[in-house]
Structure formats: structure tokens, C-alpha cells
Design an enzyme around this catalytic site. Structure first.
Site, short mmCIF file in Angstrom:
data_model
loop_
_atom_site.label_atom_id
_atom_site.label_comp_id
_atom_site.label_asym_id
_atom_site.label_seq_id
_atom_site.Cartn_x
_atom_site.Cartn_y
_atom_site.Cartn_z
N ARG A 73 -10.43 -11.59 1.76
CA ARG A 73 -11.25 -12.67 1.20
C ARG A 73 -10.54 -14.01 1.31
NH1 ARG A 73 -11.16 -9.18 -4.09
NH2 ARG A 73 -11.26 -7.72 -2.36
N LYS A 113 0.84 -1.20 0.00
CA LYS A 113 0.00 0.00 0.00
C LYS A 113 0.89 1.26 0.00
CE LYS A 113 -3.72 -2.00 2.85
NZ LYS A 113 -4.87 -1.79 1.94
#
Length: 494
Positions: free
Chosen positions: A350, A276
Site C-alpha cells: 500500500r 516474515k
């Protein structure tokens, strides 16, 4: 802050401050507000007549008085009478109590907003008064040398004039206290810095809560997860020196198949190899807000003694870049045997939830609701007011929307058409872990659903609502504890 109920006339309450209210447009206060106004010589009526208080929602006026058992009166605006709701009770309760506690105030009395001329159910209104007060005065100051004492050690007395209404008020306040304290428990977890709240520490706190409440608890480590084939979860954990943990709690309130609440517990998320940007990365301590929500919910469910069978599963990891971290292009195998190509290591939620929901179903769950700060796409779509809801079960989705409305938390249902699954097809594995930028909140959710066989399923994306940039009414700056009360109300309603 201690909250208790007392029968009596608030105009005669022996406290430091009292909180009363007015609807917008009222010029001659009646009821409890009128009684207080008479006690202080008509100061509220004069304030209205001078145009200095209009009763707009969450507007406050603070009067310092003499000749009464209290030295401060806070008048809080309820807004338009025809627009008044239980959610507004929470808001004005927080607004009024926070204003009352300013200065050297330790004992505050308030009425049950909306239970008189407002026409709301007395028990529900009392619950919302307690919720709003406790949620609104929450502060996270563990690491501050100088703390704002504010509500610390303060006492809130909810005064009800009618003896007939007292049992309903007491029952509502008791429920509101439990829901607010569970939400604040979750807020504490989310606000904790990453060097404090590691996966092991989060598991330890879950175990301590389970011991306190008499819940069944099992904490799975790396070896147990490997034996179960949880390659998706363990793949995310490969880059960190911190050991992954999977928290499993069970509350047996009924003899029935369990309802599973599954929460994403990434205690710090760098994005892994798909790193990130540095800007904003410090906020990635809140990537375990889903785990905090389900732990807070089962805490409330157990304390309320709801007649339900509930399990909580929280997969807890750090997502870090290192020489051992999983890489884009890797393929992992989940507990169900399904394989996943890693397209982006920052789509890690996920992956850990894939094994967590499969584990929940292996424990007999016939309803599974997962909660996660899953996608930036959901923030782009809905901002910070609404959480996303994706479900393949219409009845479950409607039950969640209704529970959210009751809890004062807003959800927007997104479509779950099977055609979206085409976006995450893989050339070398069963699926990829991303479906690209279009409909990212939807495809991220549907990837989780790939690892559930028969259970009814819904997904809550709280990426935009798990934290606040600035304080407003009962929502503080920082962690909100979103979904704790929705999940509790959902379990109570099913």
C-alpha cells in the site's frame, strides 16, 4: 504452440490427434463427434455403451485408432448441457489439448466446443478454445536441464466445417491468442526467481515490450522519485541494495483522459524489519504479480488496438531488512504530502501504491484500477478461487465484475464503508499503514484510496489467486496471470 484455423471436416483431418466432445448423458454422438465416430468404426459409441465414458466435465477418453488420417482421438466431456458456458469452453479446450499432446504428438485438430449444439456464440467460443489451449499448455521451464517438449513446436488446428462461420472463428481465435499470450507473458514474469527479476530487470523488460509495441515508456529512478516527493515508495526501497524503479507506459488508442492500470511490483518481499517467517518466503517472488498483470494487460490492449487511452504504472522495489531499512514507528511523506506512520514494514504494498496511484492521477487519469497481492487477510476471507474487489464507485465495480465474468476470473466485492478508516488513524501522522487484523483486506485497500483525489477508483487484491498450488484445467501450477484478461476486457468495455 502455433494456432490456426482451417475449414473442413475434422473426421478427415491429416493430423496426429483430434479432439472432439460429448455432453453428459449423450448416448449417440452427432455432429463432428458423430462424424469422427463413424470414421473410427463406432468406437466412441461402444465406449459410452460400456459405461466407460459419461461426458462429465473435463472427463477424457483417449482412443488409439487405425484406418483414419490420425492415430489418436481424444473425447472430452462437456458436463451437463444446461450448465455449459464459455468458461467451460476454456476448461475443456485445455483438458482436451493437453491429453492429445501426450506422447509424440505435434499436430492436433479440435472443433470449436459449444458452437454447435451447445448454442454459444461462435466467435466467443472460438476465442475461448484458443485461450484454453494456450493457457493450459503453458510451462515455465527456463531453469530445467531436461524440458518437457509438450506443446513446444506443436500446432493446433481449429477446424470449422461451415464456410459461413469461418470469419467469426478466425476473429475469435485471433483475439484469444492475443489474450492468452499476454497472460503467459505475465506468468513468465511472476515465475521468474528473485535473483533474476530485480526491479531493474522488470523495468528493462517493460521497456523492451514498449519498444516492440510502440508504447510510450518512462522509467523513473531513485532521484526522479525523490524529486517528485515519493517518500512512501522510497521508504520501502531503503533496505535493499537493488535500485527502485517506477515503470510508466502509455498506449494512445484514443484522444481522451487515460484509464490507469497500477500494479504492485515488489520483486521479493521479506517483510523488511517486520520479517516474515522463513516457511513460505520463497514464494514471495510473486509479490510483483500486480505489476505483471498490468504489463500483460497493456500488452493485450495494444495488440488488440483497442480505441482507448491507457497508462500503466508499476512501482518496483525489493522489501529487505538491513541497517538502512525503514523501521516500525518511522513516518514517511507520500507524493501528495500526506504522512504515514509505519506500523508494520510488511504492509509495504500500500505504501508503494500510494505514490503510484498519485502519480497516475497526476498524469490525468480519471479512472484508476490498482492490482496487488496485497493482503493475507484476503486469502483467509476468499481462499484461492476469488480475488477481492474494493471500490468506492459502484459503476466501476460492476464493470469489473462483468469483465471478470467474461474473462473467466472471479471477484468478490468487499465493502468500502468510510467507517473502516477509523482503524488506521495515527497519533503522530495523518494515517498509519495498517488498520489491524480485523477487515485487513478492506483497510489495506482503503489506505491506497487515501492518495487519490478525484479519480474513480477500484482495487483488486489477487493475493490468493496469483498462483496455484496444483494444476487444474487451464491454470498451471505456479503463476496464473490473473487479472490480465479482466483488465483487458474492462478497458474494452468502458
Amino acid at each position: 504452440m502455433e494456432v490456426r484455423v482451417q475449414q473442413g471436416n475434422i473426421a478427415e483431418a491429416a493430423v496426429d490427434a483430434v479432439v472432439v466432445n460429448l455432453f453428459e448423458g449423450v448416448t449417440h454422438p452427432g455432429g463432428a463427434t458423430g462424424a469422427v465416430d463413424a470414421k473410427i468404426g463406432g468406437l466412441i459409441r461402444r465406449l459410452i455403451a460400456a459405461g466407460e465414458f459419461k461426458g462429465e466435465l473435463n472427463e477424457t477418453a483417449v482412443l488409439h485408432v487405425t484406418g483414419a488420417p490420425y492415430r489418436k482421438v481424444v473425447v472430452v466431456g462437456l458436463g451437463k448441457a444446461e450448465e455449459f458456458t464459455l468458461e467451460r469452453v476454456r476448461q475443456v479446450s485445455a483438458t482436451g489439448v493437453k491429453a492429445a499432446l501426450k506422447g509424440d504428438v505435434k499436430k492436433v485438430a479440435t472443433i470449436v466446443h459449444g458452437a454447435g449444439i451447445g448454442g454459444l456464440d461462435v466467435q466467443q467460443a472460438a476465442q475461448c478454445v484458443a485461450e484454453g489451449a494456450l493457457l493450459g499448455t503453458y510451462r515455465y521451464e527456463k531453469y530445467k536441464s531436461k524440458k518437457d517438449d509438450g506443446a513446444q513446436g506443436a500446432e493446433l488446428i481449429i477446424v470449422e466445417y461451415s464456410a459461413d462461420k469461418l470469419p467469426a472463428v478466425e476473429a475469435g481465435v485471433a483475439r484469444g491468442v492475443i489474450l492468452a499470450e499476454a497472460t503467459n507473458f505475465a506468468r513468465d514474469l511472476v515465475n521468474a526467481p528473485g535473483n533474476e527479476l530485480t526491479p531493474s530487470e522488470l523495468a528493462a523488460r517493460a521497456k523492451a515490450m514498449a519498444d516492440e509495441l510502440g508504447l510510450e515508456c518512462e522509467i523513473l529512478g531513485r532521484e526522479e522519485m525523490a524529486r517528485l516527493g515519493m517518500g512512501a515508495l522510497l521508504g520501502v526501497a531503503k533496505g535493499s541494495a537493488e535500485e527502485p524503479k517506477l515503470i510508466f507506459l502509455r498506449y494512445r488508442g484514443a484522444d481522451e483522459p487515460p484509464i490507469a492500470l497500477v500494479g504492485k511490483g515488489v520483486t521479493f518481499d521479506t517483510g523488511g524489519i517486520s520479517l516474515k517467517p522463513a516457511e513460505g518466503m520463497a514464494a514471495m517472488t510473486n509479490d510483483m504479480a500486480g505489476a505483471a498483470a498490468v504489463l500483460g494487460a497493456i500488452r493485450a490492449i495494444a495488440r488488440l488496438k483497442l480505441p482507448r487511452h491507457v497508462i500503466t504504472v508499476a512501482p518496483c522495489v525489493e522489501n529487505m531488512p538491513s541497517g538502512t531499512a525503514q523501521k516500525p514507528g518511522d513516518v514517511v511523506r507520500a507524493m501528495t504530502g500526506k504522512t504515514i506512520e509505519i506500523d508494520n514494514t510488511d504492509a509495504e504494498g500500500r505504501l508503494i501504491l500510494a505514490d503510484a496511484v498519485a502519480y497516475a492521477e497526476s498524469k490525468g487519469a480519471q479512472i484508476i484500477v490498482d492490482v496487488a497481492t496485497l493482503t493475507g487477510a484476503c486469502v483467509v476471507a476468499l481462499g484461492k478461487l476469488y480475488s477481492g474487489l474494493v471500490s468506492t464507485d459502484d459503476a466501476l465495480a460492476e464493470a469489473i465484475l462483468a469483465a471478470g465474468a467474461k474473462a473467466g476470473e472471479r471477484y468478490c466485492r468487499l465493502p468500502a464503508d468510510p467507517e473502516y478508516k477509523q482503524q488506521y488513524k495515527s497519533d503522530i501522522a495523518d494515517i498509519k499503514n495498517t488498520g489491524g487484523r480485523p477487515a485487513g483486506a478492506i483497510t489495506g485497500a482503503l489506505i491506497i484510496s487515501e492518495f487519490i483525489d478525484k479519480a474513480r477508483w477500484a482495487h483488486l487484491d489477487i493475493a490468493g489467486t496469483a498462483s496455484n498450488d496444483k494444476e487444474r484445467h487451464y491454470l498451471p501450477k505456479g503463476a496464473t496471470g490473473v487479472a490480465v484478461r479482466t483488465l483487458t476486457e474492462l478497458v474494452a468495455s468502458l
